[in-house]
Structure formats: C-alpha cells, structure tokens
Design a protein around this motif. Structure first.
Motif, short mmCIF file in Angstrom:
data_model
loop_
_atom_site.label_atom_id
_atom_site.label_comp_id
_atom_site.label_asym_id
_atom_site.label_seq_id
_atom_site.Cartn_x
_atom_site.Cartn_y
_atom_site.Cartn_z
N ASN A 1 -50.74 0.94 23.35
CA ASN A 1 -49.31 0.64 23.30
C ASN A 1 -48.56 1.97 23.23
O ASN A 1 -48.64 2.67 22.22
CB ASN A 1 -49.00 -0.24 22.10
N GLU B 1 -45.63 2.69 22.57
CA GLU B 1 -44.59 2.79 21.54
C GLU B 1 -45.13 2.77 20.12
O GLU B 1 -44.37 2.76 19.16
CB GLU B 1 -43.58 1.66 21.74
N CYS B 2 -46.44 2.79 19.97
CA CYS B 2 -47.07 2.80 18.65
C CYS B 2 -47.87 4.09 18.49
O CYS B 2 -48.76 4.37 19.30
CB CYS B 2 -47.98 1.58 18.50
N CYS B 3 -47.57 4.85 17.46
CA CYS B 3 -48.25 6.14 17.26
C CYS B 3 -49.75 6.01 17.02
O CYS B 3 -50.49 6.96 17.21
CB CYS B 3 -47.62 6.89 16.09
N GLN C 1 -51.58 3.51 18.53
CA GLN C 1 -52.18 2.86 19.69
C GLN C 1 -51.78 3.50 21.02
O GLN C 1 -52.11 2.98 22.07
CB GLN C 1 -51.84 1.38 19.72
N ASP D 1 -52.07 8.00 12.82
CA ASP D 1 -50.77 8.49 13.25
C ASP D 1 -50.43 9.85 12.66
O ASP D 1 -49.29 10.30 12.73
CB ASP D 1 -49.68 7.47 12.93
#
Length: 152
Positions: A24, A26-28, A30, A41
């Motif tokens: 993803n 927008e996910c640090c 993923q 992260d």
C-alpha cells in the motif's frame, strides 16, 4: 545472474507483499520501503516528508555514520520510495491535497510501481534489470539468441 543478498531479500519481500495484498503506497509499513524493512515504519523518521529526497537531521546522522537498513543507506531508501510513488502516479511529496491514483492498491498501479522499483534496485547493485524480458525475444538466424532456463 548473481544478485546481492540485499537485492534478493528485497525482491522476495516485494513479491510476497504484492501477491498477498500487503502493498500500500500510503502506508509507511506496507509501501515499498516498509516491506523491504520488514513492515516497520522507522524509516519515516529519516525525512520530514514521505516521497522527499532530503534527509532530515536523524537521516543525515545515520547516513554519515554509514548505517544501513537491510543493506540500504538512508538516502537509498528515500530514493526507492520516491521511485515507487512516482511510478504509482503520486505527486510528491505525499500529501492529502496532492494528486494520487484513484485506487492506490489497484494491482496495475502497484505493478507499475514495483516494476520501476525493481529496475532501480538492480541499478543500485549495478546489475541488469531482472524484469527485462526483451532478451527472450532476441534472435539470430531465426533461432533464439538466448536459451530460456527454468528453475524449480
């Protein structure tokens, strides 16, 4: 083809993330770098903006000390993430007001991002792009120039 340990590990993690829907942008944890760094992260503290290439104070300290995270320097990690986000059609740095794909987790969007990341990872290790399939179609005297080898 010989690859570095860091490249092999990164490719395995990205492959797994892609096929298990754990990628993803927008996910640090993923995104491309989050997956390379075992879904942590901590790397986000190396810069003040997601998608930027400027190391902040913490990033500069780690870079100056020669620290590596799963084989990659802080600046390399920022570059990897920037390549990924650019190829996924984000306007950088990542910000809710900036342009982004309508469906960031669409397989085609993610594949485009991963394709560019793999090319960049190979560039960092000074090897040919492992995703380049064009050699498979080169021929000489109406015969394939290279033999296709399958491994288990």
């Amino acid at each position: 083809m010989n690859t570095s340990k860091r490249l092999e590990q990164a490719l395995k993690k990205l492959y797994t993330a892609f096929h298990h829907n754990k990628l993803n942008p927008e996910c640090c944890k993923q995104c491309a770098v989050g997956n390379i760094l075992d879904n942590t992260d901590n790397w986000k503290y190396l810069s003040d903006s997601h998608g930027a290439l400027e190391l902040n104070y913490i990033g500069k300290v780690h870079q100056a000390l020669g620290r590596k995270f799963n084989g990659y320097t802080p600046l390399e990690l920022l570059k990897i993430e920037r390549v990924f986000l650019n190829a996924c059609n984000y306007k950088l740095p990542l910000h809710y007001k900036n342009e982004k794909p309508k469906n960031p987790t669409d397989k085609d969007v993610l594949f485009n991002g991963l394709n560019e990341v793999v090319k960049f990872l190979c560039y960092l290790d000074n090897i040919s792009n492992v995703m380049d399939y064009t050699k498979l179609f080169e021929f000489e005297n109406d015969k394939p120039k290279y033999k296709l080898v399958f491994t288990n």
